[in-house]
Motif scaffolding. Structure first.
Motif, short mmCIF file in Angstrom:
data_model
loop_
_atom_site.label_atom_id
_atom_site.label_comp_id
_atom_site.label_asym_id
_atom_site.label_seq_id
_atom_site.Cartn_x
_atom_site.Cartn_y
_atom_site.Cartn_z
N HIS A 232 -0.71 16.75 7.96
CA HIS A 232 0.24 15.86 7.29
C HIS A 232 1.45 15.59 8.18
CE1 HIS A 232 2.40 19.62 6.47
NE2 HIS A 232 3.46 18.86 6.23
N VAL A 233 2.14 14.49 7.89
CA VAL A 233 3.35 14.15 8.63
C VAL A 233 4.45 15.10 8.20
CG1 VAL A 233 5.01 12.34 9.17
CG2 VAL A 233 2.63 11.74 8.73
N SER A 234 4.97 15.90 9.12
CA SER A 234 5.92 16.94 8.77
C SER A 234 7.28 16.36 8.39
CB SER A 234 6.09 17.92 9.95
OG SER A 234 6.61 17.24 11.08
N SER A 235 8.05 17.14 7.64
CA SER A 235 9.42 16.79 7.24
C SER A 235 9.49 15.44 6.53
CB SER A 235 10.34 16.78 8.48
OG SER A 235 10.28 17.99 9.17
N THR A 236 8.45 15.09 5.79
CA THR A 236 8.35 13.76 5.19
C THR A 236 8.07 13.88 3.69
OG1 THR A 236 7.49 12.88 7.26
CG2 THR A 236 7.15 11.55 5.30
N VAL A 237 8.79 13.07 2.92
CA VAL A 237 8.57 13.04 1.48
C VAL A 237 8.38 11.59 1.03
CG1 VAL A 237 9.88 15.14 1.02
CG2 VAL A 237 11.05 12.92 0.97
N LEU A 238 7.79 11.45 -0.14
CA LEU A 238 7.56 10.13 -0.73
C LEU A 238 8.70 9.82 -1.71
CD1 LEU A 238 4.18 8.76 -2.00
CD2 LEU A 238 6.20 8.61 -3.47
N VAL A 239 9.25 8.62 -1.58
CA VAL A 239 10.30 8.16 -2.48
C VAL A 239 9.79 6.90 -3.18
CG1 VAL A 239 12.69 7.35 -2.68
CG2 VAL A 239 12.09 9.08 -0.95
N GLY A 240 9.59 6.97 -4.48
CA GLY A 240 9.10 5.83 -5.25
C GLY A 240 10.23 5.07 -5.92
N PHE A 241 9.97 3.79 -6.23
CA PHE A 241 11.00 3.01 -6.91
C PHE A 241 10.46 2.13 -8.02
CE2 PHE A 241 9.71 0.72 -3.06
CZ PHE A 241 9.43 -0.55 -3.51
N SER A 242 9.22 2.32 -8.42
CA SER A 242 8.63 1.43 -9.43
C SER A 242 9.22 1.67 -10.81
CB SER A 242 7.11 1.61 -9.47
OG SER A 242 6.77 2.93 -9.86
N SER A 243 9.52 2.92 -11.15
CA SER A 243 9.93 3.22 -12.52
C SER A 243 11.42 3.53 -12.65
CB SER A 243 9.11 4.39 -13.07
OG SER A 243 9.29 5.54 -12.26
N ILE A 244 12.20 3.39 -11.59
CA ILE A 244 13.62 3.67 -11.65
C ILE A 244 14.39 2.37 -11.82
CG2 ILE A 244 13.90 3.57 -9.14
CD1 ILE A 244 16.02 5.78 -9.39
N ALA A 245 15.45 2.41 -12.62
CA ALA A 245 16.27 1.22 -12.81
C ALA A 245 17.03 0.90 -11.52
CB ALA A 245 17.27 1.45 -13.95
N GLU A 246 17.20 -0.39 -11.26
CA GLU A 246 17.86 -0.80 -10.02
C GLU A 246 19.25 -0.19 -9.90
OE1 GLU A 246 19.18 -4.95 -7.74
OE2 GLU A 246 17.96 -5.02 -9.57
N ASP A 247 20.00 -0.12 -10.99
CA ASP A 247 21.35 0.42 -10.95
C ASP A 247 21.39 1.92 -10.66
OD1 ASP A 247 22.36 -2.09 -11.45
OD2 ASP A 247 22.62 -1.77 -13.60
N ASP A 248 20.27 2.61 -10.85
CA ASP A 248 20.23 4.05 -10.62
C ASP A 248 19.87 4.41 -9.18
OD1 ASP A 248 20.89 4.54 -13.25
OD2 ASP A 248 18.79 4.72 -13.90
N ILE A 249 19.44 3.43 -8.39
CA ILE A 249 18.97 3.73 -7.04
C ILE A 249 20.10 4.23 -6.15
CG2 ILE A 249 18.01 2.74 -4.93
CD1 ILE A 249 16.26 0.96 -6.70
N GLU A 250 21.22 3.51 -6.11
CA GLU A 250 22.30 3.91 -5.19
C GLU A 250 22.88 5.28 -5.54
OE1 GLU A 250 26.43 2.28 -3.15
OE2 GLU A 250 25.03 0.88 -4.12
N PRO A 251 23.26 5.56 -6.79
CA PRO A 251 23.76 6.91 -7.07
C PRO A 251 22.71 8.00 -6.82
CG PRO A 251 23.54 5.63 -9.10
CD PRO A 251 23.38 4.67 -7.97
#
Length: 262
Positions: A232-251
């Motif tokens: 696997h690619v080390s030191s790497t995580v998956l960040v999803g954005f399909s179910s998060i509200a746009e206003d919650d992304i920055e905080p």
């Protein structure tokens, strides 16, 4: 999908997707496979898009080996920087591609409606094999969806969803650059509903996931998606954005940056 194949007791022959077209095609040639499962529009989880020349080579491989290609086009509707490349199915002139799609990403997973577009010989065999089978999807759901697609509602809905996810993708990538800068690398191609984030200081995935969870931010390990987790690619995580509200992304990303880098 891998679990379904394994439960059906078919042997797996993984093909490398991160070392270039030649390595992928070498693995495909050596596999001895009669069916290749592909996600050309956005390979999960790497977000890699299969180039046109590779698509052409894969079609030639299928014809040469009397094999079929199962094209899972689950995320073709979500491309944010460039136009989508033609599906393998639209390039197929020899009846080698089984095209698979879903409404889970673009409409709702609760519908549980997927579909296959089969080459004509396989379509006839499908009808013969499943003539007396009962579909688990209620007929009313199917009819409502058909009406939704034919009266223009589907196109309007898809444009709204595409615009919303494009805004979320642009917000996510902008805030990642602003808060973490050169401390991380974003592994993405402007497709899909997630991206990979690699931390350059070499910390293991488990530590990154744990620190994020302590800040009440959900990121996901990727080791389980590799057939051989050791690669696997080390030191790497998956960040999803399909179910998060746009206003919650920055905080959320600012909280993640504080958790990882202080």
């Amino acid at each position: 999908m891998r679990t379904v194949i394994e439960r059906s007791r078919f042997p797996l022959a993984p093909c490398r997707v991160g070392l270039g077209t030649a390595a992928f095609l070498d693995d495909l040639e050596a596999s001895g496979a009669r069916l290749a499962y592909l996600t050309p529009s956005s390979q999960f989880p790497t977000c890699r898009v299969m180039p046109t020349d590779t698509r052409e080579a894969v079609l030639k491989w299928a014809e040469r080996h009397d094999a079929y290609l199962l094209e899972d086009d689950y995320c073709r509707d979500f491309r944010y920087r460039e136009r989508s490349l033609p599906p393998l199915a639209s390039m197929d002139r020899r009846g080698r591609v089984i095209y698979m799609g879903t409404f889970s990403k673009s409409l709702s997973p609760a519908l549980r409606i997927n579909y296959l577009v089969l080459p004509e010989p396989l379509r006839d065999r499908w009808r013969e094999a499943f003539a007396s089978s009962y579909s688990p999807v209620p007929w009313l759901n199917q009819q409502v969806l058909a009406r939704f697609m034919t009266d223009g509602s589907w196109d309007r809905h898809l444009r709204r969803v595409q615009a919303k996810n494009r805004r979320k993708y642009e917000t996510l990538t902008r805030v990642l650059r602003a808060t973490m800068g050169n401390d991380v690398e974003m592994l993405e191609n402007g497709t899909g509903l997630h991206l990979l984030v690699r931390v350059r200081d070499g910390r293991p995935q488990d530590e990154l996931v744990r620190r994020a969870a302590e800040a009440d931010v959900a990121v996901y390990p990727t080791k389980k998606y590799w057939t051989d987790p050791a690669r696997h690619v080390s030191s790497t995580v998956l960040v999803g954005f399909s179910s998060i509200a746009e206003d919650d992304i920055e905080p959320g990303i600012r909280a993640l940056a504080a958790a990882w880098f202080g």
